[in-house]
Design an enzyme around this catalytic site. Structure first.
Site, PDB file in Angstrom:
ATOM      1  N   ASP A  27      -8.543  -5.259  -2.802  1.00 32.84           N
ATOM      2  CA  ASP A  27      -7.700  -5.588  -1.414  1.00 32.84           C
ATOM      3  C   ASP A  27      -8.183  -4.355  -0.328  1.00 32.84           C
ATOM      4  O   ASP A  27      -8.380  -3.151  -0.370  1.00 32.84           O
ATOM      5  CB  ASP A  27      -6.286  -5.748  -1.415  1.00 32.84           C
ATOM      6  CG  ASP A  27      -5.852  -5.691   0.179  1.00 32.84           C
ATOM      7  OD1 ASP A  27      -6.426  -6.697   0.587  1.00 32.84           O
ATOM      8  OD2 ASP A  27      -5.179  -4.891   0.481  1.00 32.84           O
ATOM      9  N   HIS A  71       0.082   3.824   8.196  1.00 32.91           N
ATOM     10  CA  HIS A  71      -1.067   4.438   8.922  1.00 32.91           C
ATOM     11  C   HIS A  71      -0.591   5.609   9.676  1.00 32.91           C
ATOM     12  O   HIS A  71       0.804   5.591  10.466  1.00 32.91           O
ATOM     13  CB  HIS A  71      -1.698   3.519   9.654  1.00 32.91           C
ATOM     14  CG  HIS A  71      -2.798   2.652   8.964  1.00 32.91           C
ATOM     15  ND1 HIS A  71      -3.606   3.395   7.888  1.00 32.91           N
ATOM     16  CD2 HIS A  71      -2.716   1.438   8.932  1.00 32.91           C
ATOM     17  CE1 HIS A  71      -4.274   2.076   7.496  1.00 32.91           C
ATOM     18  NE2 HIS A  71      -3.724   1.040   7.975  1.00 32.91           N
ATOM     19  N   ASN A 118      -6.627   0.630  -3.134  1.00 27.14           N
ATOM     20  CA  ASN A 118      -7.326   1.184  -2.080  1.00 27.14           C
ATOM     21  C   ASN A 118      -6.941   2.550  -1.760  1.00 27.14           C
ATOM     22  O   ASN A 118      -6.816   2.795  -0.551  1.00 27.14           O
ATOM     23  CB  ASN A 118      -7.755   0.406  -1.102  1.00 27.14           C
ATOM     24  CG  ASN A 118      -6.444   0.210   0.161  1.00 27.14           C
ATOM     25  OD1 ASN A 118      -5.410   0.317  -0.605  1.00 27.14           O
ATOM     26  ND2 ASN A 118      -6.703  -0.192   0.980  1.00 27.14           N
ATOM     27  N   ASP A 128       2.018  -7.027   2.616  1.00 34.35           N
ATOM     28  CA  ASP A 128       0.595  -6.082   2.874  1.00 34.35           C
ATOM     29  C   ASP A 128       1.458  -4.570   3.622  1.00 34.35           C
ATOM     30  O   ASP A 128       0.585  -4.378   4.788  1.00 34.35           O
ATOM     31  CB  ASP A 128      -0.108  -6.926   3.729  1.00 34.35           C
ATOM     32  CG  ASP A 128      -1.683  -6.342   3.732  1.00 34.35           C
ATOM     33  OD1 ASP A 128      -1.820  -5.237   3.124  1.00 34.35           O
ATOM     34  OD2 ASP A 128      -2.410  -6.684   4.460  1.00 34.35           O
ATOM     35  N   PRO A 171      -6.727  -1.071  10.552  1.00 30.14           N
ATOM     36  CA  PRO A 171      -5.737  -2.153  10.568  1.00 30.14           C
ATOM     37  C   PRO A 171      -4.581  -2.006   9.532  1.00 30.14           C
ATOM     38  O   PRO A 171      -4.600  -1.399   8.366  1.00 30.14           O
ATOM     39  CB  PRO A 171      -6.745  -3.255   9.862  1.00 30.14           C
ATOM     40  CG  PRO A 171      -7.707  -2.503   9.211  1.00 30.14           C
ATOM     41  CD  PRO A 171      -7.976  -1.104   9.864  1.00 30.14           C
ATOM     42  N   ASN A 228      -5.782  -6.706   9.264  1.00 24.73           N
ATOM     43  CA  ASN A 228      -6.596  -7.321   8.670  1.00 24.73           C
ATOM     44  C   ASN A 228      -6.052  -8.211   7.392  1.00 24.73           C
ATOM     45  O   ASN A 228      -5.536  -7.580   6.424  1.00 24.73           O
ATOM     46  CB  ASN A 228      -7.807  -6.483   8.288  1.00 24.73           C
ATOM     47  CG  ASN A 228      -9.001  -7.096   7.605  1.00 24.73           C
ATOM     48  OD1 ASN A 228      -9.343  -8.322   8.129  1.00 24.73           O
ATOM     49  ND2 ASN A 228      -9.817  -6.564   6.970  1.00 24.73           N
ATOM     50  N   HIS A 279       0.733  -1.260  -0.044  1.00 26.52           N
ATOM     51  CA  HIS A 279      -0.055   0.126   0.003  1.00 26.52           C
ATOM     52  C   HIS A 279       0.787   1.263  -0.070  1.00 26.52           C
ATOM     53  O   HIS A 279       1.673   1.659   0.837  1.00 26.52           O
ATOM     54  CB  HIS A 279      -0.907   0.026   1.073  1.00 26.52           C
ATOM     55  CG  HIS A 279      -1.837  -1.241   1.236  1.00 26.52           C
ATOM     56  ND1 HIS A 279      -3.134  -1.076   0.379  1.00 26.52           N
ATOM     57  CD2 HIS A 279      -1.953  -2.396   1.829  1.00 26.52           C
ATOM     58  CE1 HIS A 279      -3.901  -2.061   0.708  1.00 26.52           C
ATOM     59  NE2 HIS A 279      -2.909  -3.064   1.370  1.00 26.52           N
TER      60      HIS A 279
HETATM   61  O1  DOR Z   1      -4.606  -4.741   7.475  1.00 28.78           O
HETATM   62  C1  DOR Z   1      -4.942  -4.270   6.258  1.00 28.78           C
HETATM   63  N1  DOR Z   1      -4.577  -2.970   5.820  1.00 28.78           N
HETATM   64  N2  DOR Z   1      -5.503  -5.186   5.681  1.00 28.78           N
HETATM   65  C2  DOR Z   1      -6.066  -4.825   4.477  1.00 28.78           C
HETATM   66  O2  DOR Z   1      -6.803  -5.598   3.886  1.00 28.78           O
HETATM   67  C3  DOR Z   1      -6.193  -3.263   4.061  1.00 28.78           C
HETATM   68  C4  DOR Z   1      -4.856  -2.666   4.617  1.00 28.78           C
HETATM   69  C5  DOR Z   1      -4.937  -1.146   4.470  1.00 28.78           C
HETATM   70  O3  DOR Z   1      -5.307  -0.641   3.385  1.00 28.78           O
HETATM   71  O4  DOR Z   1      -4.518  -0.480   5.518  1.00 28.78           O
HETATM   72 ZN    ZN Z   2      -6.354  -7.182   2.241  1.00 31.42          ZN
END
Ligand code: DOR
Ligand code: ZN
Length: 427
Positions: free
Chosen positions: A148, A305, A88, A301, A319, A274, A56
């Site tokens: 996702d 954040h 996303n 992943d 998450p 997640n 991400h």
């Molecule tokens: O922990 C997660 N963070 N799982 C996801 O599916 C999305 C991701 C996020 O975009 O922060």
């Molecule tokens: Zn995911």
């Protein structure tokens, strides 16, 4: 021209010198230094550059937490030469304009090949298919599609997506989470969540979607990729589906290989992710499934954040956790040290298989003359201590703060150009 002096390829055999010229490996053997740029690789292992199918990068929309530039730096420092950026973002990467923006920024930064992932459905809403063909044909040449963060839950939409993907020769990557089973979920449904009073995310919510999608992929003759497998039961479903010839591939994250829901006792949201951290029996089964090849590869992943989205009460926290700069160390600790994978195996799960799954022709290649010089040099004996503030990401939400890890990335080369060296990005 760069000469890598004395590296052990794949951790096997005697040290060799690797000559890199015009982006390619031009010679391997016992070579003279002359006046070439030399990288002293004594004691280092050479592997093909890593490929991350699940990153991400948060651009566009949350450039306060990560950008293509800072995420690319983290990737290069982690030994990666290619990453796939999840859709996303805000706006969502569900159209050619957004995917071309991410792709172009990746090219400008030029630390790692950034491949945007396109959304499967418009706005990740799961209602209408996005214009997969337009994104695939755009300059970004999108080859993986995923909602996702959200599951493509409607079985008819998923079926149509798989059908289109076959025609376009692209890959659908599913975030497997039956949303009706995870309403309000905060943690793995089990003893720990019950004791802490957190609403449960049952393993069956993942496993039922993976089983369904394997059946759908088989039915329409499409390929399917399963994101962040987190339970022993999903590994069983994948074993079954592969045995019956389904074209399914799967990834596991470093955090699901190392951490379990025992970490939740402190209620520190840095551990919220997640799918959630599972039971220790799942962690063990995931390691075995990865060693066996039932799970094909490791994907980070990497989910940056902002502090205000993490340093808050558990239920309000987002998450996700950082992963790019710690992935290799976690794989060494969970897979290499216990003897589940050798260095060839590390090359397979972090570079070769992900490149194959994504259809990247110039990554995950053998270290051989004439091949692209996408390489990482690893010091297997060195250790380091994780400090979130020092990571290249704009965010610092690492669950590994203060932990001492084995394995240090000493250099990363992208088409012969050094992108990271001794913990610093090279521009
Ligand atoms: O922990 C997660 N963070 N799982 C996801 O599916 C999305 C991701 C996020 O975009 O922060
Ligand atoms: Zn995911």
């Amino acid at each position: 021209m760069t000469l890598i002096k004395g590296a052990v390829m794949y951790g096997e055999g005697d040290p060799v010198d690797i000559l890199v010229e015009d982006g390619q490996i031009s010679d391997i053997g016992n070579l003279k230094s002359d006046d070439r740029t030399v990288i002293d690789a004594q004691g280092l292992i050479a592997l093909p550059g890593f490929v991350d199918l699940h990153t991400h990068l948060r651009e566009p929309g949350r450039e306060d937490t990560e950008t293509v530039e800072t995420g690319s730096a983290a990737a290069a420092l982690g030994g990666y030469t290619a990453v796939f950026a999840m859709a996303n973002t805000d706006p969502v990467a569900d159209n050619p304009v957004v995917v071309e923006h991410v792709w172009r920024r990746g090219r400008e930064v030029a630390l790692v090949d950034v491949h945007p992932i396109g959304a499967v459905t418009v706005g990740l809403k799961g209602e209408r298919l996005a214009e997969l063909g337009a994104m695939a044909r755009s300059n970004a040449n999108v080859r993986i599609f995923s909602d996702d963060g959200m599951c493509v839950a409607d079985p008819l939409i998923m079926r149509r997506a798989l059908e289109y993907s076959r025609g376009l020769d692209v890959l659908i990557a599913q975030h497997a989470e039956e949303p009706r089973l995870t309403v309000g979920a905060q943690a793995h449904e089990g003893e720990t969540a019950a004791r802490l009073g957190l609403a449960g995310w049952p393993a069956a919510a993942e496993e039922s979607i993976v089983a369904r999608d394997c059946l759908l992929a088989g039915h329409v003759g499409a390929r399917l990729h399963v994101c962040h497998v987190s339970t022993a039961g999903t590994a069983d479903v994948l074993r079954w589906a592969k045995a019956r010839g389904t074209q399914v591939s799967a990834e596991v994250t470093p955090h699901h290989l190392l951490l379990d829901d025992d970490r939740l006792n402190t209620y520190d949201p840095v551990n919220k992710v997640n799918p959630p951290l599972r039971a220790i029996s799942d962690t063990k089964a995931l390691r075995e499934a990865l060693a066996e090849g039932v799970i094909d590869c490791v994907a980070t992943d990497h989910a940056p954040h902002a502090p205000q989205d993490k340093d808050c009460e558990w239920s309000a926290a987002r998450p996700g956790m950082l992963g790019l700069q710690t992935a290799l160390s976690v794989v060494i600790q969970t897979m290499v040290q216990p003897g589940l994978l050798d260095w060839r195996g590390v090359a397979r799960v972090m570079s070769e298989r992900p490149a194959e799954i994504a259809g990247l022709p110039d990554h995950g290649r053998p270290i051989a003359v004439g091949e692209p010089a996408n390489l990482v040099l690893v010091d297997p004996k060195a250790t380091w201590t994780v400090n979130g503030a020092e990571l290249a990401s704009l965010a610092s939400n690492t669950p590994y703060e203060g932990m001492e890890f084995p394995g240090v990335v000493k250099a990363t080369l992208l088409r012969g150009k050094v992108t990271a060296r001794d913990g610093k990005v090279a521009r």
